[in-house]
Design a protein around this motif. Structure first.
Motif, PDB file in Angstrom:
ATOM      1  N   PHE A 124      49.309  49.809  36.994  1.00  0.00           N
ATOM      2  CA  PHE A 124      49.157  49.685  35.543  1.00  0.00           C
ATOM      3  C   PHE A 124      49.042  48.217  35.141  1.00  0.00           C
ATOM      4  CE2 PHE A 124      51.124  48.991  31.367  1.00  0.00           C
ATOM      5  CZ  PHE A 124      50.320  49.796  30.578  1.00  0.00           C
ATOM      6  N   ARG A 125      49.895  47.368  35.749  1.00  0.00           N
ATOM      7  CA  ARG A 125      49.831  45.941  35.425  1.00  0.00           C
ATOM      8  C   ARG A 125      48.485  45.351  35.822  1.00  0.00           C
ATOM      9  NH1 ARG A 125      55.323  46.092  37.161  1.00  0.00           N
ATOM     10  NH2 ARG A 125      54.703  45.470  39.270  1.00  0.00           N
ATOM     11  N   GLU A 126      47.961  45.788  36.975  1.00  0.00           N
ATOM     12  CA  GLU A 126      46.663  45.289  37.422  1.00  0.00           C
ATOM     13  C   GLU A 126      45.554  45.750  36.480  1.00  0.00           C
ATOM     14  OE1 GLU A 126      43.933  43.174  39.506  1.00  0.00           O
ATOM     15  OE2 GLU A 126      46.132  43.109  39.695  1.00  0.00           O
ATOM     16  N   ARG A 127      45.605  47.033  36.065  1.00  0.00           N
ATOM     17  CA  ARG A 127      44.592  47.536  35.126  1.00  0.00           C
ATOM     18  C   ARG A 127      44.675  46.785  33.801  1.00  0.00           C
ATOM     19  NH1 ARG A 127      46.211  52.614  37.198  1.00  0.00           N
ATOM     20  NH2 ARG A 127      47.500  52.988  35.345  1.00  0.00           N
ATOM     21  N   GLU A 128      45.901  46.516  33.360  1.00  0.00           N
ATOM     22  CA  GLU A 128      46.086  45.795  32.101  1.00  0.00           C
ATOM     23  C   GLU A 128      45.516  44.379  32.213  1.00  0.00           C
ATOM     24  OE1 GLU A 128      49.702  45.614  28.890  1.00  0.00           O
ATOM     25  OE2 GLU A 128      50.165  45.143  30.971  1.00  0.00           O
ATOM     26  N   LYS A 129      45.742  43.745  33.368  1.00  0.00           N
ATOM     27  CA  LYS A 129      45.214  42.403  33.585  1.00  0.00           C
ATOM     28  C   LYS A 129      43.685  42.407  33.568  1.00  0.00           C
ATOM     29  CE  LYS A 129      45.094  38.764  37.126  1.00  0.00           C
ATOM     30  NZ  LYS A 129      45.555  38.387  38.493  1.00  0.00           N
ATOM     31  N   VAL A 130      43.104  43.397  34.282  1.00  0.00           N
ATOM     32  CA  VAL A 130      41.639  43.509  34.319  1.00  0.00           C
ATOM     33  C   VAL A 130      41.093  43.786  32.929  1.00  0.00           C
ATOM     34  CG1 VAL A 130      39.720  44.910  35.188  1.00  0.00           C
ATOM     35  CG2 VAL A 130      41.561  44.230  36.735  1.00  0.00           C
ATOM     36  N   LEU A 131      41.766  44.677  32.171  1.00  0.00           N
ATOM     37  CA  LEU A 131      41.312  45.008  30.823  1.00  0.00           C
ATOM     38  C   LEU A 131      41.337  43.780  29.925  1.00  0.00           C
ATOM     39  CD1 LEU A 131      40.400  47.115  28.772  1.00  0.00           C
ATOM     40  CD2 LEU A 131      42.809  47.634  28.327  1.00  0.00           C
ATOM     41  N   ARG A 132      42.418  42.984  30.024  1.00  0.00           N
ATOM     42  CA  ARG A 132      42.492  41.770  29.204  1.00  0.00           C
ATOM     43  C   ARG A 132      41.356  40.812  29.546  1.00  0.00           C
ATOM     44  NH1 ARG A 132      48.175  41.993  30.128  1.00  0.00           N
ATOM     45  NH2 ARG A 132      47.930  40.431  31.776  1.00  0.00           N
ATOM     46  N   GLN A 133      41.048  40.695  30.849  1.00  0.00           N
ATOM     47  CA  GLN A 133      39.968  39.815  31.257  1.00  0.00           C
ATOM     48  C   GLN A 133      38.624  40.340  30.767  1.00  0.00           C
ATOM     49  OE1 GLN A 133      40.185  36.755  32.875  1.00  0.00           O
ATOM     50  NE2 GLN A 133      38.058  36.722  32.209  1.00  0.00           N
ATOM     51  N   GLN A 134      38.452  41.678  30.825  1.00  0.00           N
ATOM     52  CA  GLN A 134      37.200  42.259  30.362  1.00  0.00           C
ATOM     53  C   GLN A 134      37.020  42.078  28.862  1.00  0.00           C
ATOM     54  OE1 GLN A 134      37.296  46.294  31.741  1.00  0.00           O
ATOM     55  NE2 GLN A 134      36.826  45.763  33.847  1.00  0.00           N
ATOM     56  N   ILE A 135      38.108  42.241  28.115  1.00  0.00           N
ATOM     57  CA  ILE A 135      38.036  42.026  26.664  1.00  0.00           C
ATOM     58  C   ILE A 135      37.662  40.576  26.370  1.00  0.00           C
ATOM     59  CG2 ILE A 135      39.418  41.924  24.548  1.00  0.00           C
ATOM     60  CD1 ILE A 135      40.948  44.374  25.596  1.00  0.00           C
ATOM     61  N   ALA A 136      38.260  39.645  27.144  1.00  0.00           N
ATOM     62  CA  ALA A 136      37.931  38.233  26.963  1.00  0.00           C
ATOM     63  C   ALA A 136      36.459  37.980  27.280  1.00  0.00           C
ATOM     64  CB  ALA A 136      38.823  37.367  27.849  1.00  0.00           C
ATOM     65  N   ASN A 137      35.957  38.621  28.354  1.00  0.00           N
ATOM     66  CA  ASN A 137      34.555  38.447  28.726  1.00  0.00           C
ATOM     67  C   ASN A 137      33.615  39.016  27.677  1.00  0.00           C
ATOM     68  OD1 ASN A 137      35.373  37.253  31.108  1.00  0.00           O
ATOM     69  ND2 ASN A 137      35.089  39.078  32.351  1.00  0.00           N
ATOM     70  N   VAL A 138      33.943  40.225  27.180  1.00  0.00           N
ATOM     71  CA  VAL A 138      33.122  40.841  26.133  1.00  0.00           C
ATOM     72  C   VAL A 138      33.083  39.940  24.917  1.00  0.00           C
ATOM     73  CG1 VAL A 138      32.964  42.762  24.522  1.00  0.00           C
ATOM     74  CG2 VAL A 138      33.460  43.216  26.913  1.00  0.00           C
ATOM     75  N   SER A 139      34.258  39.434  24.513  1.00  0.00           N
ATOM     76  CA  SER A 139      34.339  38.560  23.344  1.00  0.00           C
ATOM     77  C   SER A 139      33.483  37.323  23.546  1.00  0.00           C
ATOM     78  CB  SER A 139      35.802  38.171  23.108  1.00  0.00           C
ATOM     79  OG  SER A 139      35.904  37.231  22.064  1.00  0.00           O
ATOM     80  N   HIS A 140      33.575  36.737  24.746  1.00  0.00           N
ATOM     81  CA  HIS A 140      32.795  35.526  25.027  1.00  0.00           C
ATOM     82  C   HIS A 140      31.305  35.823  25.024  1.00  0.00           C
ATOM     83  CE1 HIS A 140      30.978  32.238  27.281  1.00  0.00           C
ATOM     84  NE2 HIS A 140      32.073  31.522  27.054  1.00  0.00           N
ATOM     85  N   ASP A 141      30.922  36.921  25.683  1.00  0.00           N
ATOM     86  CA  ASP A 141      29.503  37.246  25.802  1.00  0.00           C
ATOM     87  C   ASP A 141      28.866  37.579  24.456  1.00  0.00           C
ATOM     88  OD1 ASP A 141      29.611  36.836  28.517  1.00  0.00           O
ATOM     89  OD2 ASP A 141      30.021  38.928  28.980  1.00  0.00           O
ATOM     90  N   LEU A 142      29.622  38.185  23.559  1.00  0.00           N
ATOM     91  CA  LEU A 142      29.104  38.478  22.217  1.00  0.00           C
ATOM     92  C   LEU A 142      29.124  37.227  21.339  1.00  0.00           C
ATOM     93  CD1 LEU A 142      30.744  41.953  21.480  1.00  0.00           C
ATOM     94  CD2 LEU A 142      28.380  41.493  22.155  1.00  0.00           C
ATOM     95  N   ARG A 143      30.153  36.408  21.527  1.00  0.00           N
ATOM     96  CA  ARG A 143      30.293  35.218  20.675  1.00  0.00           C
ATOM     97  C   ARG A 143      29.201  34.183  20.956  1.00  0.00           C
ATOM     98  NH1 ARG A 143      35.241  34.446  21.694  1.00  0.00           N
ATOM     99  NH2 ARG A 143      35.041  32.808  23.260  1.00  0.00           N
ATOM    100  N   THR A 144      28.739  34.097  22.207  1.00  0.00           N
ATOM    101  CA  THR A 144      27.760  33.074  22.570  1.00  0.00           C
ATOM    102  C   THR A 144      26.463  33.206  21.773  1.00  0.00           C
ATOM    103  OG1 THR A 144      28.698  32.869  24.790  1.00  0.00           O
ATOM    104  CG2 THR A 144      26.452  32.078  24.480  1.00  0.00           C
TER     105      THR A 144
END
Length: 296
Positions: free
Chosen positions: A75-95
């Motif tokens: 669960f902790r690993e999935r949560e970590k991956v999800l946080r990273q994916q959310i950060a990536n999505v945010s970055h990719d849309l923000r650019t």
């Protein structure tokens, strides 16, 4: 009679001793469980003295505890991956959004010439298309992973699909590569969804245009396993990156330009497997290759 009484007393003493040891083991186990809870220790529970029944019980308790620890770690690993994916999505849309806002503000400058205004508008339009493609890719990947992407399997002429796509991308490919194509006539039809197959190979072509160089080789042939296609370009992929090229949002480009989201190959893998095919990536003398095998 005295002997029988003596034996009975001895037997009772033995039973009382075993009962006392069992009670001691249970108290010890309860204490160890309390310590684990309070200190977050991962140590297994142990018996103070040998007892087959208590050992069997403790083994099951330890198994449950290990399972709980594994689930919490996952669960902790999935949560970590999800946080990273959310950060990536945010970055990719923000650019692209940041770029669009910047050029729109620039267009408000009354000193701009008509030609400069047209160039700004062209950039805004291009960034808007990038943003639209990103949102579509995010949506499609979420539908694929949720099993909501409709696939209708039928016999598809793979040579025809590839020929049409290469013709559609001809000018872009010729501007960047020396293109070598080997699509033999009489290639067996494959089981798949024509629209999904087109999406798979369009993504591979876009990936090659974004990251490849030199020679682009597109080949197909029949093997004992099925119909195999190979896309090979001169792009550099590190050994450490190769196992992850199909991961969601994975990209070796740490600057994440907004065009390199790591979604294209993730969609290739998801669509291929949903149609019953197999895909792999490998390094070769020509650079980086994606190999897909379809069922005939």
């Amino acid at each position: 009679m005295p002997l029988a009484v003596g034996l009975l007393i001895v037997l009772c003493a033995i039973l009382l001793f075993r009962l006392a040891m069992l009670e001691k083991d249970l108290r010890s186990g309860a204490g160890q469980l309390k310590d684990r809870r309070e200190t977050a220790s991962g140590a297994p529970l142990r018996l103070a003295a040998p007892n087959a029944s208590a050992e069997a019980l403790l083994a099951q308790v330890n198994a449950l505890l290990r399972q709980g620890e594994d689930e919490r770690a996952a669960f902790r690993e999935r949560e970590k991956v999800l946080r990273q994916q959310i950060a990536n999505v945010s970055h990719d849309l923000r650019t692209p959004l940041t770029s669009i806002r910047g050029y729109l503000q620039l267009m408000e400058d009354e000193s701009l010439s008509e030609e400069e205004r047209k160039r700004c508008l062209a950039v805004v339009e291009e960034r808007s298309r990038v943003l639209q493609d990103l949102i579509a890719a995010f949506y499609d990947l979420s539908r694929l992973e949720a099993g909501e992407y409709a696939i209708t399997r039928e016999k598809v002429d793979l040579r025809e699909v590839l020929s049409e796509l290469l013709a559609a991308f001809y000018s872009d490919l010729e501007a960047k590569f020396r293109v070598e194509v080997d699509l033999p006539e009489g290639l067996s039809p494959v089981w798949g969804d024509r629209a999904a197959l087109t999406r798979v190979y369009a993504n591979l072509i876009r990936n090659a245009l974004d990251h490849g160089e030199g020679i682009l080789t597109v080949a197909a042939g029949e093997t004992a396993e099925g119909v195999e296609t190979r896309f090979e370009n001169g792009g550099e992929v590190g050994e450490e990156d190769l196992p992850h090229v199909f991961d969601r949002f994975y990209t070796s480009d740490q600057t994440r330009s907004g065009r390199n989201t790591g979604l294209g190959l993730a969609i290739v893998k998801a669509l291929t497997e949903q149609m019953g095919g197999r895909v792999r990536a490998e390094r070769s003398s020509g650079g980086f290759a994606v190999v897909i095998i379809w069922k005939k």
